[in-house]
Write a protein that holds these residues in place. Structure first.
Motif, PDB file in Angstrom:
ATOM      1  N   PHE A 170      -2.781 -23.666  14.672  1.00  0.00           N
ATOM      2  CA  PHE A 170      -3.069 -22.337  15.233  1.00  0.00           C
ATOM      3  C   PHE A 170      -3.536 -22.399  16.689  1.00  0.00           C
ATOM      4  N   HIS A 171      -3.911 -23.600  17.135  1.00  0.00           N
ATOM      5  CA  HIS A 171      -4.666 -23.670  18.390  1.00  0.00           C
ATOM      6  C   HIS A 171      -3.906 -24.246  19.574  1.00  0.00           C
ATOM      7  N   LEU A 172      -2.720 -24.874  19.316  1.00  0.00           N
ATOM      8  CA  LEU A 172      -1.944 -25.451  20.422  1.00  0.00           C
ATOM      9  C   LEU A 172      -0.677 -24.632  20.663  1.00  0.00           C
ATOM     10  N   PRO A 173      -0.199 -24.589  21.910  1.00  0.00           N
ATOM     11  CA  PRO A 173       0.979 -23.767  22.213  1.00  0.00           C
ATOM     12  C   PRO A 173       2.290 -24.380  21.713  1.00  0.00           C
ATOM     13  N   TYR A 174       3.295 -23.535  21.598  1.00  0.00           N
ATOM     14  CA  TYR A 174       4.628 -23.974  21.163  1.00  0.00           C
ATOM     15  C   TYR A 174       5.210 -25.034  22.101  1.00  0.00           C
ATOM     16  N   GLY A 175       4.797 -24.992  23.352  1.00  0.00           N
ATOM     17  CA  GLY A 175       5.354 -25.948  24.324  1.00  0.00           C
ATOM     18  C   GLY A 175       4.627 -27.283  24.356  1.00  0.00           C
ATOM     19  N   THR A 176       3.730 -27.539  23.398  1.00  0.00           N
ATOM     20  CA  THR A 176       2.898 -28.749  23.426  1.00  0.00           C
ATOM     21  C   THR A 176       3.702 -30.020  23.710  1.00  0.00           C
ATOM     22  N   ASP A 177       4.765 -30.260  22.954  1.00  0.00           N
ATOM     23  CA  ASP A 177       5.526 -31.506  23.143  1.00  0.00           C
ATOM     24  C   ASP A 177       6.124 -31.586  24.552  1.00  0.00           C
ATOM     25  N   ASN A 178       6.519 -30.426  25.086  1.00  0.00           N
ATOM     26  CA  ASN A 178       7.116 -30.412  26.426  1.00  0.00           C
ATOM     27  C   ASN A 178       6.065 -30.690  27.506  1.00  0.00           C
ATOM     28  N   TYR A 179       4.874 -30.096  27.351  1.00  0.00           N
ATOM     29  CA  TYR A 179       3.799 -30.379  28.315  1.00  0.00           C
ATOM     30  C   TYR A 179       3.428 -31.861  28.277  1.00  0.00           C
ATOM     31  N   GLU A 180       3.322 -32.396  27.067  1.00  0.00           N
ATOM     32  CA  GLU A 180       2.910 -33.799  26.930  1.00  0.00           C
ATOM     33  C   GLU A 180       3.932 -34.743  27.551  1.00  0.00           C
ATOM     34  N   VAL A 181       5.196 -34.556  27.175  1.00  0.00           N
ATOM     35  CA  VAL A 181       6.208 -35.517  27.628  1.00  0.00           C
ATOM     36  C   VAL A 181       6.440 -35.395  29.141  1.00  0.00           C
ATOM     37  N   ALA A 182       6.325 -34.176  29.682  1.00  0.00           N
ATOM     38  CA  ALA A 182       6.476 -34.002  31.127  1.00  0.00           C
ATOM     39  C   ALA A 182       5.313 -34.661  31.864  1.00  0.00           C
ATOM     40  N   ILE A 239      13.371 -41.590  39.132  1.00  0.00           N
ATOM     41  CA  ILE A 239      13.484 -40.140  39.280  1.00  0.00           C
ATOM     42  C   ILE A 239      13.403 -39.486  37.899  1.00  0.00           C
ATOM     43  N   VAL A 240      12.476 -38.558  37.753  1.00  0.00           N
ATOM     44  CA  VAL A 240      12.300 -37.851  36.477  1.00  0.00           C
ATOM     45  C   VAL A 240      13.165 -36.595  36.495  1.00  0.00           C
ATOM     46  N   LEU A 241      14.065 -36.477  35.547  1.00  0.00           N
ATOM     47  CA  LEU A 241      14.933 -35.296  35.448  1.00  0.00           C
ATOM     48  C   LEU A 241      14.148 -34.157  34.782  1.00  0.00           C
ATOM     49  N   PRO A 242      14.591 -32.924  34.936  1.00  0.00           N
ATOM     50  CA  PRO A 242      13.929 -31.820  34.213  1.00  0.00           C
ATOM     51  C   PRO A 242      13.992 -32.082  32.702  1.00  0.00           C
ATOM     52  N   ALA A 243      12.933 -31.722  32.005  1.00  0.00           N
ATOM     53  CA  ALA A 243      12.853 -32.017  30.567  1.00  0.00           C
ATOM     54  C   ALA A 243      13.756 -31.085  29.758  1.00  0.00           C
ATOM     55  N   VAL A 244      14.296 -31.624  28.672  1.00  0.00           N
ATOM     56  CA  VAL A 244      15.026 -30.780  27.706  1.00  0.00           C
ATOM     57  C   VAL A 244      13.991 -30.226  26.726  1.00  0.00           C
ATOM     58  N   PRO A 245      13.892 -28.896  26.614  1.00  0.00           N
ATOM     59  CA  PRO A 245      12.765 -28.331  25.864  1.00  0.00           C
ATOM     60  C   PRO A 245      12.996 -28.136  24.363  1.00  0.00           C
ATOM     61  N   PHE A 246      14.207 -28.478  23.853  1.00  0.00           N
ATOM     62  CA  PHE A 246      14.500 -28.206  22.435  1.00  0.00           C
ATOM     63  C   PHE A 246      14.727 -29.494  21.660  1.00  0.00           C
ATOM     64  N   GLY A 247      14.081 -29.593  20.508  1.00  0.00           N
ATOM     65  CA  GLY A 247      14.192 -30.783  19.670  1.00  0.00           C
ATOM     66  C   GLY A 247      14.826 -30.487  18.327  1.00  0.00           C
ATOM     67  N   VAL A 248      14.963 -31.551  17.534  1.00  0.00           N
ATOM     68  CA  VAL A 248      15.488 -31.390  16.172  1.00  0.00           C
ATOM     69  C   VAL A 248      14.361 -30.819  15.308  1.00  0.00           C
ATOM     70  N   ASN A 249      14.548 -29.602  14.828  1.00  0.00           N
ATOM     71  CA  ASN A 249      13.542 -28.896  14.033  1.00  0.00           C
ATOM     72  C   ASN A 249      14.176 -28.284  12.788  1.00  0.00           C
ATOM     73  N   THR A 250      15.093 -29.016  12.165  1.00  0.00           N
ATOM     74  CA  THR A 250      15.780 -28.476  10.993  1.00  0.00           C
ATOM     75  C   THR A 250      14.826 -28.237   9.827  1.00  0.00           C
TER      76      THR A 250
END
Ligand SMILES: [Zn+2]
Length: 254
Positions: A36-48, A66-77
Motif C-alpha cells: 500500500f505504501h510504495l508507488p507503481y513505478g518502484t522497480d523503475n525508480y530503483e533500476v534507473a 551510456i545508460v539508455l532510457p529504461a523500459v518501464p513494463f515487465g512480465v506481470n502475467t
C-alpha cells in the motif's frame, strides 16, 4: 548546462558524435502494485537509480558507458487482475530487446548490459536466442542479486518488503506513504513441498499469495539501510562496467 555524459536522455548529438562508447546499459523495470505504501513505478525508480549510479562510478574510472532510457513494463502475467498492473509478455520483451540490440549493432557499439529491476523479467533465454544473430555482446544482471542483502537488512523480503522500502526511502522519499499505511506483506506458500523448497517452480498467482500485494514485511525499513545497500550494489555493478568496457568481446575467456 550540459547533461550527464553517461545518460542518453541527457546528452546531445554533439556529445555523442565526439564520444566512442564501449558499453550500453538498458535498465528494465515494471509497472505494478507494491503493497500500500510504495508507488507503481518502484522497480523503475530503483533500476534507473542503480544504472545511473553505476554508470557515474564507471565513467569517473574512465569507462565509456551510456545508460539508455529504461523500459518501464515487465512480465506481470501473475498480476493481471490487479488494476493498472501492466504486463509486457516475454515474447514482446524479446522483440524490444532485439530492436535495441540491432540498433546498437549497426552503430558499432559492441556490448550491452540488460540491467533487470523486476523479478518477473528473465532475459537469459532471450539472450540465448538473440546472441547468435547479433554482433553485440549481450549480458544481464538482476541488480538485487549482486550483493548479499542479509548483512544490510533484518528481513530483506521479496516484493515491497524491507529491502525495497529502504531503497525507495533513499531514492524517492516523497513518493512513499508512512509505514503505518503498509500491509505486513504476508505471503501464502504453495501447498506442494517441492515448490516450497524451491526445486520445483511455477509462476505465482499474486492475488492468491498476498492480500496487500507485498511479499515481505517492510516494518524494519530505514533510509540508511537503503543507502548503504544501493551504494554497495552500484559499486559492484560500476566495477563490472569498467571491466566490461576494457575487455575485448571476442576474448572473454581466460
Ligand atoms: Zn519491486
Amino acid at each position: 548546462m550540459a547533461g550527464k555524459p553517461y545518460l542518453l536522455s541527457e546528452v546531445t548529438w554533439k556529445t555523442v558524435r565526439e564520444t566512442t562508447y564501449d558499453v550500453a546499459v538498458l535498465p528494465w523495470g515494471a509497472t505494478e502494485a507494491h503493497n500500500f505504501h510504495l508507488p507503481y513505478g518502484t522497480d523503475n525508480y530503483e533500476v534507473a537509480h542503480i544504472a545511473e549510479e553505476a554508470a557515474r562510478l564507471a565513467w569517473s574510472a574512465g569507462a565509456k558507458v551510456i545508460v539508455l532510457p529504461a523500459v518501464p513494463f515487465g512480465v506481470n502475467t501473475g498480476q493481471l487482475d490487479i488494476r493498472l498492473c501492466i504486463n509486457m509478455n516475454p515474447s514482446t520483451q524479446a522483440a524490444v530487446l532485439a530492436d535495441v540490440a540491432h540498433s546498437l549493432e549497426g552503430q558499432g557499439l559492441k556490448k550491452l548490459v540488460v540491467l533487470n529491476g523486476h523479478g518477473g523479467n528473465d532475459f537469459r533465454q532471450m539472450i540465448r536466442e538473440l546472441q547468435p544473430k547479433c554482433g553485440v555482446f549481450i549480458c544481464t544482471i538482476n541488480w538485487w542479486n549482486c550483493v548479499d542483502p542479509k548483512p544490510f537488512f533484518d528481513e530483506p523480503g521479496d516484493h515491497a518488503g524491507e529491502l525495497e522500502t529502504s531503497a525507495m526511502m533513499h531514492i524517492a522519499p516523497d513518493l512513499l506513504l508512512p509505514l503505518s499505511e503498509a500491509g505486513e506483506g504476508r505471503a501464502r506458500s504453495f501447498r506442494l513441498k517441492g515448490m516450497r523448497e524451491g526445486w520445483a517452480w511455477a509462476p505465482r498467482q499474486w492475488p492468491r499469495v498476498t492480500d496487500d500485494t507485498g511479499v515481505g514485511n517492510p516494518a524494519a525499513a530505514a533510509e540508511k539501510k537503503g543507502e548503504r545497500f544501493l551504494d554497495a550494489v552500484a559499486e559492484r555493478i560500476g566495477g563490472f562496467l569498467v571491466e566490461l568496457a576494457a575487455v575485448d568481446a571476442g576474448e572473454l575467456y581466460e
